[in-house]
Design an enzyme around this catalytic site. Structure first.
Site, PDB file in Angstrom:
ATOM      1  N   THR A 212      -1.130  19.218  -8.569  1.00 23.15           N
ATOM      2  CA  THR A 212      -0.929  18.295  -9.716  1.00 23.15           C
ATOM      3  C   THR A 212      -0.498  17.064  -9.915  1.00 23.15           C
ATOM      4  OG1 THR A 212       1.230  19.396 -10.085  1.00 23.15           O
ATOM      5  CG2 THR A 212      -0.313  20.492 -11.042  1.00 23.15           C
TER       6      THR A 212
ATOM      7  N   ARG B 217       6.704  16.861  -4.303  1.00 20.34           N
ATOM      8  CA  ARG B 217       5.458  16.724  -5.133  1.00 20.34           C
ATOM      9  C   ARG B 217       4.456  17.839  -5.325  1.00 20.34           C
ATOM     10  NH1 ARG B 217       1.436  11.553  -5.481  1.00 20.34           N
ATOM     11  NH2 ARG B 217       0.951  11.895  -3.566  1.00 20.34           N
TER      12      ARG B 217
ATOM     13  N   ASP C 202      12.758   7.412   5.463  1.00 21.59           N
ATOM     14  CA  ASP C 202      12.462   7.263   6.931  1.00 21.59           C
ATOM     15  C   ASP C 202      13.279   6.251   7.480  1.00 21.59           C
ATOM     16  OD1 ASP C 202      10.883   9.504   7.037  1.00 21.59           O
ATOM     17  OD2 ASP C 202       8.810   8.173   6.712  1.00 21.59           O
TER      18      ASP C 202
ATOM     19  N   ASP D 152       9.328   3.206   3.602  1.00 23.77           N
ATOM     20  CA  ASP D 152       9.701   4.338   2.991  1.00 23.77           C
ATOM     21  C   ASP D 152      11.266   4.519   3.264  1.00 23.77           C
ATOM     22  OD1 ASP D 152       8.453   7.637   2.997  1.00 23.77           O
ATOM     23  OD2 ASP D 152      10.583   7.296   3.569  1.00 23.77           O
TER      24      ASP D 152
HETATM   25  N1  URA Z   1       9.402   5.403  -2.184  1.00 22.98           N
HETATM   26  C1  URA Z   1       9.597   4.955  -0.834  1.00 22.98           C
HETATM   27  O1  URA Z   1      10.612   5.160  -0.211  1.00 22.98           O
HETATM   28  N2  URA Z   1       9.137   3.608  -0.815  1.00 22.98           N
HETATM   29  C2  URA Z   1       8.187   3.267  -1.734  1.00 22.98           C
HETATM   30  O2  URA Z   1       7.824   1.948  -1.479  1.00 22.98           O
HETATM   31  C3  URA Z   1       7.732   3.918  -2.607  1.00 22.98           C
HETATM   32  C4  URA Z   1       8.608   5.371  -3.082  1.00 22.98           C
END
Ligand code: URA
Length: 209
Positions: A108, A104, A203, A200
């Site tokens: 922007t 990302r 992770d 996430d």
């Molecule tokens: N990416 C993730 O890993 N978890 C989310 O809740 C949103 C995007």
């Protein structure tokens, strides 16, 4: 308009509960994500075209079905998409696997492609773009656009958990793409996480953070 398929088989719902649970350890999380990906692969290949071939059983000759037509390719979005690849390959071992990496741009906030590697015959394959989480839809849309730019036309998107915002974004940018999700959640929070979601995905898959 492409299909929106909610893959809510009881086995998938059961496994998703443990995937979502914050107390699930990395090893179990990874295994469960793989298992749900296998079950979703069953659904996503439901309409795969068949052709007939002649075989002999020990008893008689017969015409029997084998998969035909467009072959399948998987395109995980790095890095979390990797967690679903092996589960799908369990069911479709002959699928080729491409990769797409996006980061990302912090100014922007747009996804930028930093890596793409596709099977040489990607244009002839049905490509399944894979990402566990469909949040804003930015990465999925960029991945789908990157594939279309390279002449790939038969595209599907497979995600575990989607936010309504992401579904809307993909369906308006890529109305031709069928979307398969295991669960459609409530919303995105102010940090861009899906609520209730699972946190996430990268992770949790790789034990980072
Ligand atoms: N990416 C993730 O890993 N978890 C989310 O809740 C949103 C995007």
């Amino acid at each position: 308009m492409g299909k929106l398929v909610i893959c809510d088989h009881p086995l998938i719902q059961h496994k998703l509960t443990f995937i979502r649970d914050k107390n699930t350890i990395t090893k179990d999380f990874r295994e469960l994500v793989g298992e749900v990906a296998t079950l979703m692969a069953y659904e996503i290949t439901r309409e795969a075209p068949l052709e007939h071939t002649t075989i002999e059983t020990p008893v008689a000759e017969m015409e029997s079905a084998v998969l035909s037509g467009r072959m399948i390719g998987l395109v995980p979005i790095l890095r979390a998409g990797l967690g679903m690849v092996d589960g799908i390959l369990q069911l479709i071992p002959s699928a080729k696997v491409g990769h797409i990496g996006l980061y990302r741009n912090e100014e922007t906030l747009q996804p930028v492609e930093y890596y793409i590697n596709l099977p040489t015959d990607a244009q002839e394959r049905m490509l399944i773009v894979i990402d566990p989480m469909l949040a804003t839809g930015g990465s999925a849309n960029a991945a789908l656009s990157a594939l279309k730019k390279r002449g790939c036309t038969h595209l599907k998107l497979m995600v575990l958990i989607a936010a309504p915002e992401g579904v809307e974004a993909v369906r308006s940018a890529h109305p031709d793409v069928d979307l398969y999700v295991a669960a459609l959640d409530e919303r995105l929070n102010e940090h861009g996480y899906i609520v209730p979601g699972l946190g996430d995905a990268g992770d949790r898959l790789f034990g980072t953070k």
